[in-house]
Design a protein around this motif. Structure first.
Motif, short mmCIF file in Angstrom:
data_model
loop_
_atom_site.label_atom_id
_atom_site.label_comp_id
_atom_site.label_asym_id
_atom_site.label_seq_id
_atom_site.Cartn_x
_atom_site.Cartn_y
_atom_site.Cartn_z
N ASP A 1 0.81 -1.26 -0.03
CA ASP A 1 0.10 -0.11 -0.02
C ASP A 1 0.96 1.43 -0.01
O ASP A 1 0.26 2.37 0.00
CB ASP A 1 -1.04 -0.06 1.15
N PHE A 2 1.94 1.13 0.06
CA PHE A 2 3.10 2.29 0.07
C PHE A 2 4.04 2.10 -0.53
O PHE A 2 4.76 0.82 -0.73
CB PHE A 2 3.16 2.88 1.33
N VAL A 3 5.32 3.09 -1.02
CA VAL A 3 6.21 3.07 -1.57
C VAL A 3 7.28 4.01 -0.84
O VAL A 3 6.84 5.12 -0.69
CB VAL A 3 6.45 3.01 -3.21
N MET A 4 8.42 3.61 -0.93
CA MET A 4 9.46 4.70 -0.29
C MET A 4 10.48 5.25 -1.45
O MET A 4 10.97 4.48 -2.12
CB MET A 4 10.50 3.88 0.86
N VAL A 5 10.43 6.46 -1.59
CA VAL A 5 10.96 7.14 -2.55
C VAL A 5 12.50 7.86 -2.06
O VAL A 5 12.21 8.67 -0.87
CB VAL A 5 10.10 8.18 -3.32
N ALA A 6 13.70 7.79 -2.71
CA ALA A 6 14.64 8.48 -2.25
C ALA A 6 14.58 10.07 -2.50
O ALA A 6 14.24 10.52 -3.80
CB ALA A 6 15.98 8.19 -3.05
N ILE A 7 14.61 10.76 -1.63
CA ILE A 7 14.25 12.18 -1.55
C ILE A 7 15.18 13.03 -2.42
O ILE A 7 14.73 13.73 -3.50
CB ILE A 7 14.33 12.81 -0.37
N GLY A 8 16.25 12.42 -2.56
CA GLY A 8 17.49 13.33 -3.36
C GLY A 8 16.95 13.03 -5.04
O GLY A 8 17.06 14.03 -5.75
N CYS A 9 16.34 11.95 -5.27
CA CYS A 9 15.85 11.57 -6.64
C CYS A 9 14.83 12.46 -7.03
O CYS A 9 14.17 12.59 -8.55
CB CYS A 9 15.62 10.34 -6.81
N LEU A 10 14.22 13.22 -6.21
CA LEU A 10 12.98 14.11 -6.44
C LEU A 10 13.68 15.37 -7.07
O LEU A 10 12.91 16.31 -7.68
CB LEU A 10 12.06 14.40 -5.36
N ALA A 11 14.99 15.61 -6.73
CA ALA A 11 15.69 16.97 -7.26
C ALA A 11 14.84 18.39 -6.93
O ALA A 11 14.55 19.09 -7.76
CB ALA A 11 16.03 17.00 -8.82
#
Length: 134
Positions: free
Chosen positions: A90-100
């Motif tokens: 029900d969720f995913v963890m995203v690397a904040i740095g990849c959001l730029a």
């Protein structure tokens, strides 16, 4: 609805998430340090659904509490873009740095603070936990 796209360095792998971030934090565990090549990882959680574009190579790691984490990284440039936890679809963890996005909000907590490098300073008011408080 707000959408954000996180991408690897070369742009081959990306993930688009929708809605608000459920929470974001810093992890100083030795596995995250090794995985990122940095002294900590910054992660944000988003609810499913999400869309992935490109090819990912995956690596599964067992956490301290026995959870299996599936890390997805670009097979071209090696950037870890996101990860999931087995059984938690029900969720995913995203690397904040990849959001730029340098305006992304400060972390809400810091885990495995016992492994934090002494020269890394947390923003004022960020709670720090010696391990993962789950």
């Amino acid at each position: 609805m707000t959408s954000r796209t996180a991408a690897c360095t070369c742009g081959q792998l990306s993930i688009t998430v929708h809605g608000e971030c459920l929470g974001n934090g810093i992890c100083h565990c030795l596995a995250c340090q090794s995985r990122t090549g940095s002294v900590f990882a910054t992660l944000g959680a988003w609810a499913a659904p999400y869309e992935i574009k490109g090819r990912a190579t995956q690596y599964v790691r067992i956490g301290d509490a026995g959870a299996q984490f599936r890390f997805n990284f670009c097979p071209v440039c090696g950037s870890t873009v996101f990860h999931t936890e087995e059984g938690a679809d029900d969720f995913v963890m995203v690397a904040i740095g990849c959001l730029a996005d340098p305006d992304f909000p400060a972390p809400q907590d810091s885990v495995y603070d016992s492994r934090r490098h002494h020269w890394v300073k947390l923003p004022d008011g960020v709670p720090a936990f010696a391990r993962n408080p789950q």
